[in-house]
Design a protein around this motif. Structure first.
Motif, PDB file in Angstrom:
ATOM      1  N   CYS A   1       0.836  -1.214   0.000  1.00  0.00           N
ATOM      2  CA  CYS A   1       0.000   0.000   0.000  1.00  0.00           C
ATOM      3  C   CYS A   1       0.866   1.257   0.000  1.00  0.00           C
ATOM      4  N   LEU A   2       1.890   1.268   0.842  1.00  0.00           N
ATOM      5  CA  LEU A   2       2.805   2.413   0.859  1.00  0.00           C
ATOM      6  C   LEU A   2       3.522   2.550  -0.479  1.00  0.00           C
ATOM      7  N   PHE A   3       3.941   1.425  -1.041  1.00  0.00           N
ATOM      8  CA  PHE A   3       4.634   1.447  -2.327  1.00  0.00           C
ATOM      9  C   PHE A   3       3.743   2.051  -3.409  1.00  0.00           C
ATOM     10  N   ALA A   4       2.478   1.649  -3.436  1.00  0.00           N
ATOM     11  CA  ALA A   4       1.546   2.163  -4.444  1.00  0.00           C
ATOM     12  C   ALA A   4       1.341   3.667  -4.284  1.00  0.00           C
ATOM     13  N   VAL A   5       1.170   4.122  -3.041  1.00  0.00           N
ATOM     14  CA  VAL A   5       0.945   5.548  -2.785  1.00  0.00           C
ATOM     15  C   VAL A   5       2.167   6.371  -3.168  1.00  0.00           C
ATOM     16  N   LEU A   6       3.355   5.902  -2.748  1.00  0.00           N
ATOM     17  CA  LEU A   6       4.585   6.647  -3.026  1.00  0.00           C
ATOM     18  C   LEU A   6       4.888   6.672  -4.524  1.00  0.00           C
ATOM     19  N   THR A   7       4.679   5.550  -5.199  1.00  0.00           N
ATOM     20  CA  THR A   7       4.922   5.488  -6.648  1.00  0.00           C
ATOM     21  C   THR A   7       3.941   6.383  -7.405  1.00  0.00           C
ATOM     22  N   PHE A   8       2.679   6.366  -7.006  1.00  0.00           N
ATOM     23  CA  PHE A   8       1.666   7.235  -7.631  1.00  0.00           C
ATOM     24  C   PHE A   8       2.034   8.702  -7.430  1.00  0.00           C
ATOM     25  N   ASN A   9       2.476   9.037  -6.238  1.00  0.00           N
ATOM     26  CA  ASN A   9       2.859  10.423  -5.960  1.00  0.00           C
ATOM     27  C   ASN A   9       4.010  10.872  -6.851  1.00  0.00           C
ATOM     28  N   ASP A  10       4.995   9.986  -7.034  1.00  0.00           N
ATOM     29  CA  ASP A  10       6.155  10.347  -7.857  1.00  0.00           C
ATOM     30  C   ASP A  10       5.793  10.402  -9.346  1.00  0.00           C
ATOM     31  N   ALA A  11       5.118   9.369  -9.837  1.00  0.00           N
ATOM     32  CA  ALA A  11       4.880   9.237 -11.277  1.00  0.00           C
ATOM     33  C   ALA A  11       3.761  10.150 -11.777  1.00  0.00           C
ATOM     34  N   VAL A  12       2.713  10.335 -10.988  1.00  0.00           N
ATOM     35  CA  VAL A  12       1.548  11.070 -11.462  1.00  0.00           C
ATOM     36  C   VAL A  12       1.518  12.515 -10.958  1.00  0.00           C
ATOM     37  N   ILE A  13       1.739  12.692  -9.672  1.00  0.00           N
ATOM     38  CA  ILE A  13       1.643  14.040  -9.103  1.00  0.00           C
ATOM     39  C   ILE A  13       2.927  14.838  -9.329  1.00  0.00           C
ATOM     40  N   ALA A  14       4.060  14.266  -8.912  1.00  0.00           N
ATOM     41  CA  ALA A  14       5.335  14.977  -9.064  1.00  0.00           C
ATOM     42  C   ALA A  14       5.932  14.827 -10.459  1.00  0.00           C
ATOM     43  N   LYS A  15       5.418  13.856 -11.250  1.00  0.00           N
ATOM     44  CA  LYS A  15       5.888  13.604 -12.616  1.00  0.00           C
ATOM     45  C   LYS A  15       7.410  13.424 -12.681  1.00  0.00           C
ATOM     46  N   ARG A  16       7.873  12.459 -11.897  1.00  0.00           N
ATOM     47  CA  ARG A  16       9.301  12.144 -11.887  1.00  0.00           C
ATOM     48  C   ARG A  16       9.463  10.631 -11.770  1.00  0.00           C
ATOM     49  N   LYS A  17      10.659  10.157 -11.971  1.00  0.00           N
ATOM     50  CA  LYS A  17      10.927   8.739 -11.831  1.00  0.00           C
ATOM     51  C   LYS A  17      10.677   8.317 -10.384  1.00  0.00           C
ATOM     52  N   PRO A  18       9.946   7.225 -10.162  1.00  0.00           N
ATOM     53  CA  PRO A  18       9.680   6.776  -8.784  1.00  0.00           C
ATOM     54  C   PRO A  18      10.966   6.649  -7.980  1.00  0.00           C
TER      55      PRO A  18
ATOM     56  N   GLU B   1       9.371   6.115   2.815  1.00  0.00           N
ATOM     57  CA  GLU B   1      10.098   5.176   1.963  1.00  0.00           C
ATOM     58  C   GLU B   1      10.825   4.130   2.796  1.00  0.00           C
ATOM     59  N   LEU B   2      11.418   4.561   3.913  1.00  0.00           N
ATOM     60  CA  LEU B   2      12.091   3.627   4.811  1.00  0.00           C
ATOM     61  C   LEU B   2      11.109   2.584   5.332  1.00  0.00           C
ATOM     62  N   THR B   3       9.949   3.026   5.790  1.00  0.00           N
ATOM     63  CA  THR B   3       8.947   2.101   6.310  1.00  0.00           C
ATOM     64  C   THR B   3       8.483   1.137   5.236  1.00  0.00           C
ATOM     65  N   CYS B   4       8.254   1.642   4.044  1.00  0.00           N
ATOM     66  CA  CYS B   4       7.803   0.809   2.923  1.00  0.00           C
ATOM     67  C   CYS B   4       8.816  -0.278   2.587  1.00  0.00           C
ATOM     68  N   LEU B   5      10.056   0.096   2.387  1.00  0.00           N
ATOM     69  CA  LEU B   5      11.085  -0.870   1.997  1.00  0.00           C
ATOM     70  C   LEU B   5      11.394  -1.848   3.120  1.00  0.00           C
ATOM     71  N   GLU B   6      11.389  -1.350   4.362  1.00  0.00           N
ATOM     72  CA  GLU B   6      11.620  -2.215   5.515  1.00  0.00           C
ATOM     73  C   GLU B   6      10.572  -3.336   5.577  1.00  0.00           C
ATOM     74  N   LEU B   7       9.311  -2.980   5.369  1.00  0.00           N
ATOM     75  CA  LEU B   7       8.233  -3.962   5.441  1.00  0.00           C
ATOM     76  C   LEU B   7       8.284  -4.946   4.273  1.00  0.00           C
ATOM     77  N   LEU B   8       8.577  -4.452   3.072  1.00  0.00           N
ATOM     78  CA  LEU B   8       8.629  -5.340   1.905  1.00  0.00           C
ATOM     79  C   LEU B   8       9.800  -6.311   1.995  1.00  0.00           C
ATOM     80  N   VAL B   9      10.938  -5.840   2.506  1.00  0.00           N
ATOM     81  CA  VAL B   9      12.084  -6.746   2.698  1.00  0.00           C
ATOM     82  C   VAL B   9      11.732  -7.826   3.712  1.00  0.00           C
ATOM     83  N   GLY B  10      11.104  -7.417   4.825  1.00  0.00           N
ATOM     84  CA  GLY B  10      10.687  -8.391   5.834  1.00  0.00           C
ATOM     85  C   GLY B  10       9.738  -9.428   5.269  1.00  0.00           C
ATOM     86  N   ALA B  11       8.774  -8.983   4.458  1.00  0.00           N
ATOM     87  CA  ALA B  11       7.810  -9.907   3.843  1.00  0.00           C
ATOM     88  C   ALA B  11       8.511 -10.886   2.904  1.00  0.00           C
TER      89      ALA B  11
END
Length: 293
Positions: free
Chosen positions: A44-61, A191-201
């Motif tokens: 969920c965090l990954f989706a939100v952060l990626t959407f923010n970068d790609a759609v709102i900020a218009k930059r590479k995730p 981003e730290l929380t997102c990556l930490e959780l995905l690595v753990g999973a």
């Protein structure tokens, strides 16, 4: 407290609250619950952060950066282990007693902070506080071994709770270590929380399939409900924990961990019921609170 209550409802068939369903979801697979919790929240965090970068900020995730993943890998692995052990301890321990054991985490956080970060208590007051918290929580927890009632626990549950405390100390120390280096990889708390959780999973998932088989494919609607509810609470908690570790030394986080069980115990008592406790328990609780303050 809400994480413990909702996770307990998912793990066992015991009544979740004094008002709610008579039985829990009864999905006794802590490994599968662990990786699902971490994956749901991280995705969920990954989706939100990626959407923010790609759609709102218009930059590479920003998450597609090897430096960030490497920086978060150690804390992700440690936290994944902590999550598994914590759920195993919760399955074997009454919820209220499980929360009280968290007061002892300050000992393991202090040791891990010294080993990993070189942090030590900065004053006599901090040392006195540490010793007082250990003594107070030990007095409160001792009732769980001698009462012989429904809230008593055995040696295996005790070892699981102590191991959970060791993992909690390692998690706080490595999380603090990571937050101190966030600038090196231009990393944010989210981003730290997102990556930490995905690595753990990613670490836990294959282990879950080896030891617990394909139980994940048998989850019913009630179990999905409790899984999603607990995941939302976990998301809030770990964003806050990452922020606290960024703002304060590990010893301060340890004091917060020592204070946390007291209001958590009250919440558990309100939602479920107040377990019968003796004068020894309340004296230990008051001693713990006074030491932490």
């Amino acid at each position: 407290s809400l994480i413990a209550i909702t996770s307990k409802c998912l793990l066992t068939d015991k009544k979740c609250s004094r008002w709610g369903p008579q039985h829990g979801a009864d999905f006794p697979y802590p490994l599968h619950i662990s990786w699902l919790h971490l994956f749901i929240v991280g995705a969920c965090l990954f989706a939100v952060l990626t959407f923010n970068d790609a759609v709102i900020a218009k930059r590479k995730p920003r998450l597609f950066d090897g430096r960030k993943l490497r920086l978060c890998s150690m804390v992700g692995c440690v936290f994944g282990l902590k999550n598994v052990v914590g759920l195993m301890a919760l399955r074997e321990t009454p919820t209220a007693t499980y929360m009280l054991f968290h007061a002892l985490n300050i000992v393991f956080i202090a040791l891990a902070a010294w080993v990993v970060l070189g942090e030590t208590p900065g004053s006599i007051g901090e040392i006195v506080s540490l010793v007082g918290i250990v003594i107070g929580s030990s007095i409160s927890s001792s009732e769980s071994f001698f009462s012989g009632g429904e809230h008593s626990i055995g040696g295996f549950a005790f070892l699981l709770n102590i191991t959970n405390g060791i993992c909690a100390g390692a998690t706080v120390a490595t999380l603090r270590w990571t937050t101190l280096r966030m600038g090196e990889a231009n990393l944010t708390i989210a981003e730290l929380t997102c990556l930490e959780l995905l690595v753990g999973a990613a670490v836990i998932m294959p282990i879950a399939f080896v030891f617990e088989g394909g139980a994940v494919f048998t989850i019913n609607s009630t179990q999905w409900f409790w899984l999603l509810v607990s995941s939302v609470i976990i998301l809030i908690y770990h964003l806050v924990l990452s922020l606290i570790c960024y703002l304060a030394p590990a010893m301060v986080v340890g004091v917060v961990e020592a204070l946390k069980p007291l209001p958590a115990f009250v919440i558990v008592a309100l939602i479920q019921k107040l377990p019968h406790k003796t004068t020894r328990f309340w004296l230990g609780t008051l001693f713990t609170l006074a030491s932490a303050i």
